[in-house]
Design a protein around this motif. Structure first.
Motif, PDB file in Angstrom:
ATOM      1  N   LEU A  71      -6.177  -5.088  13.089  1.00  0.00           N
ATOM      2  CA  LEU A  71      -6.182  -4.331  11.833  1.00  0.00           C
ATOM      3  C   LEU A  71      -6.760  -2.928  12.035  1.00  0.00           C
ATOM      4  O   LEU A  71      -6.196  -1.937  11.566  1.00  0.00           O
ATOM      5  CB  LEU A  71      -6.971  -5.117  10.770  1.00  0.00           C
ATOM      6  CG  LEU A  71      -7.225  -4.439   9.432  1.00  0.00           C
ATOM      7  CD1 LEU A  71      -5.929  -4.024   8.746  1.00  0.00           C
ATOM      8  CD2 LEU A  71      -8.024  -5.380   8.495  1.00  0.00           C
TER       9      LEU A  71
ATOM     10  N   SER B  12       3.398  -7.921   8.652  1.00  0.00           N
ATOM     11  CA  SER B  12       2.078  -7.327   8.898  1.00  0.00           C
ATOM     12  C   SER B  12       1.250  -8.232   9.806  1.00  0.00           C
ATOM     13  O   SER B  12       0.636  -7.772  10.778  1.00  0.00           O
ATOM     14  CB  SER B  12       1.369  -7.123   7.556  1.00  0.00           C
ATOM     15  OG  SER B  12      -0.001  -6.876   7.722  1.00  0.00           O
TER      16      SER B  12
ATOM     17  N   GLU C   9      -7.431 -12.396   5.832  1.00  0.00           N
ATOM     18  CA  GLU C   9      -6.425 -11.791   6.728  1.00  0.00           C
ATOM     19  C   GLU C   9      -6.989 -11.910   8.146  1.00  0.00           C
ATOM     20  O   GLU C   9      -6.536 -12.733   8.931  1.00  0.00           O
ATOM     21  CB  GLU C   9      -6.181 -10.327   6.337  1.00  0.00           C
ATOM     22  CG  GLU C   9      -5.191  -9.606   7.258  1.00  0.00           C
ATOM     23  CD  GLU C   9      -5.072  -8.101   6.968  1.00  0.00           C
ATOM     24  OE1 GLU C   9      -5.985  -7.515   6.354  1.00  0.00           O
ATOM     25  OE2 GLU C   9      -4.057  -7.510   7.400  1.00  0.00           O
TER      26      GLU C   9
ATOM     27  N   SER D 150      -8.928  -2.490   3.604  1.00  0.00           N
ATOM     28  CA  SER D 150      -9.498  -1.898   4.825  1.00  0.00           C
ATOM     29  C   SER D 150     -10.192  -2.977   5.663  1.00  0.00           C
ATOM     30  O   SER D 150      -9.986  -4.170   5.429  1.00  0.00           O
ATOM     31  CB  SER D 150     -10.421  -0.727   4.493  1.00  0.00           C
ATOM     32  OG  SER D 150     -10.588   0.093   5.634  1.00  0.00           O
TER      33      SER D 150
ATOM     34  N   ASP E  62       3.354  -5.199   2.598  1.00  0.00           N
ATOM     35  CA  ASP E  62       2.077  -4.597   3.004  1.00  0.00           C
ATOM     36  C   ASP E  62       2.201  -3.100   3.291  1.00  0.00           C
ATOM     37  O   ASP E  62       1.945  -2.291   2.401  1.00  0.00           O
ATOM     38  CB  ASP E  62       1.492  -5.356   4.213  1.00  0.00           C
ATOM     39  CG  ASP E  62      -0.028  -5.287   4.281  1.00  0.00           C
ATOM     40  OD1 ASP E  62      -0.645  -4.733   3.358  1.00  0.00           O
ATOM     41  OD2 ASP E  62      -0.595  -5.802   5.263  1.00  0.00           O
ATOM     42  N   ASP E  63       2.574  -2.723   4.519  1.00  0.00           N
ATOM     43  CA  ASP E  63       2.705  -1.303   4.905  1.00  0.00           C
ATOM     44  C   ASP E  63       4.048  -1.130   5.609  1.00  0.00           C
ATOM     45  O   ASP E  63       4.114  -1.031   6.838  1.00  0.00           O
ATOM     46  CB  ASP E  63       1.557  -0.917   5.846  1.00  0.00           C
ATOM     47  CG  ASP E  63       0.201  -1.107   5.188  1.00  0.00           C
ATOM     48  OD1 ASP E  63      -0.183  -0.255   4.371  1.00  0.00           O
ATOM     49  OD2 ASP E  63      -0.450  -2.133   5.468  1.00  0.00           O
TER      50      ASP E  63
ATOM     51  N   HIS F  46      -3.111 -11.643   1.230  1.00  0.00           N
ATOM     52  CA  HIS F  46      -3.042 -12.323   2.543  1.00  0.00           C
ATOM     53  C   HIS F  46      -3.484 -13.786   2.366  1.00  0.00           C
ATOM     54  O   HIS F  46      -2.678 -14.620   2.037  1.00  0.00           O
ATOM     55  CB  HIS F  46      -3.858 -11.630   3.642  1.00  0.00           C
ATOM     56  CG  HIS F  46      -3.304 -10.316   4.060  1.00  0.00           C
ATOM     57  ND1 HIS F  46      -2.068 -10.181   4.646  1.00  0.00           N
ATOM     58  CD2 HIS F  46      -3.818  -9.058   3.980  1.00  0.00           C
ATOM     59  CE1 HIS F  46      -1.840  -8.897   4.912  1.00  0.00           C
ATOM     60  NE2 HIS F  46      -2.881  -8.194   4.517  1.00  0.00           N
TER      61      HIS F  46
ATOM     62  N   HIS G 195      -8.071  -8.342  -0.902  1.00  0.00           N
ATOM     63  CA  HIS G 195      -7.674  -8.838   0.410  1.00  0.00           C
ATOM     64  C   HIS G 195      -8.772  -9.791   0.890  1.00  0.00           C
ATOM     65  O   HIS G 195      -9.961  -9.450   0.827  1.00  0.00           O
ATOM     66  CB  HIS G 195      -7.574  -7.698   1.423  1.00  0.00           C
ATOM     67  CG  HIS G 195      -6.365  -6.830   1.303  1.00  0.00           C
ATOM     68  ND1 HIS G 195      -5.982  -6.242   0.132  1.00  0.00           N
ATOM     69  CD2 HIS G 195      -5.451  -6.444   2.242  1.00  0.00           C
ATOM     70  CE1 HIS G 195      -4.879  -5.524   0.352  1.00  0.00           C
ATOM     71  NE2 HIS G 195      -4.537  -5.633   1.620  1.00  0.00           N
TER      72      HIS G 195
ATOM     73  N   HIS H 153       0.867  -1.181   0.000  1.00  0.00           N
ATOM     74  CA  HIS H 153       0.000   0.000   0.000  1.00  0.00           C
ATOM     75  C   HIS H 153       0.904   1.230   0.000  1.00  0.00           C
ATOM     76  O   HIS H 153       1.675   1.419   0.948  1.00  0.00           O
ATOM     77  CB  HIS H 153      -0.891   0.006   1.245  1.00  0.00           C
ATOM     78  CG  HIS H 153      -1.753  -1.215   1.345  1.00  0.00           C
ATOM     79  ND1 HIS H 153      -3.063  -1.238   0.911  1.00  0.00           N
ATOM     80  CD2 HIS H 153      -1.497  -2.464   1.821  1.00  0.00           C
ATOM     81  CE1 HIS H 153      -3.565  -2.445   1.129  1.00  0.00           C
ATOM     82  NE2 HIS H 153      -2.648  -3.212   1.670  1.00  0.00           N
TER      83      HIS H 153
HETATM   84  N1  HPA Z   1      -5.403  -5.017   5.384  1.00  0.00           N
HETATM   85  C1  HPA Z   1      -6.468  -4.330   4.997  1.00  0.00           C
HETATM   86  N2  HPA Z   1      -6.396  -3.070   4.594  1.00  0.00           N
HETATM   87  C2  HPA Z   1      -5.210  -2.467   4.564  1.00  0.00           C
HETATM   88  C3  HPA Z   1      -4.081  -3.126   4.955  1.00  0.00           C
HETATM   89  C4  HPA Z   1      -4.179  -4.477   5.379  1.00  0.00           C
HETATM   90  O1  HPA Z   1      -3.215  -5.175   5.747  1.00  0.00           O
HETATM   91  N3  HPA Z   1      -3.063  -2.235   4.810  1.00  0.00           N
HETATM   92  C5  HPA Z   1      -3.586  -1.085   4.335  1.00  0.00           C
HETATM   93  N4  HPA Z   1      -4.900  -1.220   4.189  1.00  0.00           N
END
Ligand code: HPA
Ligand code: ZN
Length: 319
Positions: free
Chosen positions: A49, A240, A192, A162, A270-271, A213, A189, A11
């Motif tokens: 999350l 993550s 997760e 999200s 991921d981030d 994920h 996604h 992201h």
């Molecule tokens: N999961 C869902 N939404 C997200 C994530 C994530 O890991 N990272 C940024 N938005």
């Protein structure tokens, strides 16, 4: 680890490092509720999350102009290249910006400014993936897609991110149909925090080619068998999963079991600004904490190119 690799789950807003956040805050006259980069970093302790998403969306307030988005993406691409990334498929969250009054065109054109220069400047090819926020309405996703039509030549795929639980993939059937009709690739996604049923829905209802994920698929042997049979790529993000407490520790991560099962797994960050590592750091971390050999790491890197939205010539050049 600098083994050549593709990053398929990244992201761009999650690459906003505290130093750049403060620099952009100053440039744009935005007040941040933190006294220093150290104080901001101390807030990076997440229970799930949602607790991460709250900070992730709040910090986006500093991103306002095309140049901000270009600077964000260029900083990411420089770091990624230094860690062996040759190809990056970059998610962005348009609704997180349009909701703050930043036009979609500012976001896309700003990101594209950096992505267009990335092959020459960083030796990295790229794709852009527009994600819908699943905790917003299906109508909002459709409106976002319509607003993006003038920019679709810049966008390769749609995604879904999200808050997962309570927002099943089927909620977004219509916008995924519109995206497919416009010739876009599809990912989402799923699995997760959400159940294996969401992975099935993403495949059956949204027609996705990759699952982002997907770790909770391991709870459902029939689903695993299907994912293995069809070699559906799963873009797994172990750092993550630990930071967001989907998995207790890195040593407990199901990655080795996923590889053993024959799943088409890729390794991603991921981030990275929030979760403690970019692509190479992620390879190093799993190599240190999990029973993986050199051949497993090479397989993960090879999978990343096979699962990328590259044509055959581009794939060979990227590797
Ligand atoms: N999961 C869902 N939404 C997200 C994530 C994530 O890991 N990272 C940024 N938005
Ligand atoms: Zn993600």
């Amino acid at each position: 680890m600098s083994i050549p690799k593709a990053e398929l789950h990244l992201h761009i807003e999650g690459t906003l490092e505290p130093e750049l956040a403060f620099a952009l805050a100053e440039r744009n006259g935005v007040d941040l509720p933190y006294a220093s980069t150290e104080e901001l970093r101390q807030a990076y302790s997440f229970s799930d999350l949602q607790s991460f998403l709250d900070l992730y969306y709040a910090l986006m307030a500093v991103l306002r102009t095309e140049q901000d988005f270009a600077d964000l993406a260029d900083a990411y691409l420089a770091r990624a290249a230094a860690q062996g990334v040759r190809h990056a498929e970059v998610f962005f969250d348009p609704q997180a910006h349009t909701a703050r009054g930043v036009p979609l065109g500012t976001v896309v054109e700003g990101l594209a400014r950096a992505l267009d220069r990335a092959p020459e400047r960083h030796g990295v090819s790229t794709r852009l993936i527009m994600c819908f926020l699943r905790d917003e309405s299906a109508e909002s996703a459709l409106e976002t897609f319509e607003a993006a039509r003038p920019h679709l030549h810049r966008i390769s795929a749609v995604g879904l991110d999200s808050a997962e639980v309570g927002h099943p993939p089927s909620k977004f059937r219509a916008v995924y149909e519109a995206a497919a009709a416009a010739g876009l690739r599809r990912v989402a996604h799923a699995g997760e925090e959400g159940p294996p049923a969401y992975v099935r829905e993403a495949l059956d209802v949204l027609g996705v080619e990759r699952i982002d994920h997907g770790i909770r698929s391991m709870e459902d042997p029939d689903l695993v068998a299907r994912l293995v049979r069809d070699q559906v790529p799963l873009t797994v993000c172990p750092l993550s999963n630990v930071r967001l407490r989907c998995v207790d520790t890195l040593a407990d991560h199901p990655l080795p079991a996923m590889l053993d099962a024959g799943l088409m797994v890729t390794l991603n960050s991921d981030d990275p600004a929030y979760f403690g590592g970019y692509a190479g750091d992620t390879f190093d971390a799993v190599a240190g904490a999990l029973p993986l050999g050199e051949d497993d790491l090479r397989r993960l890197a090879r999978n990343s190119f096979l699962a990328a939205f590259l044509d055959d010539d581009e794939e060979l050049r990227a590797r």
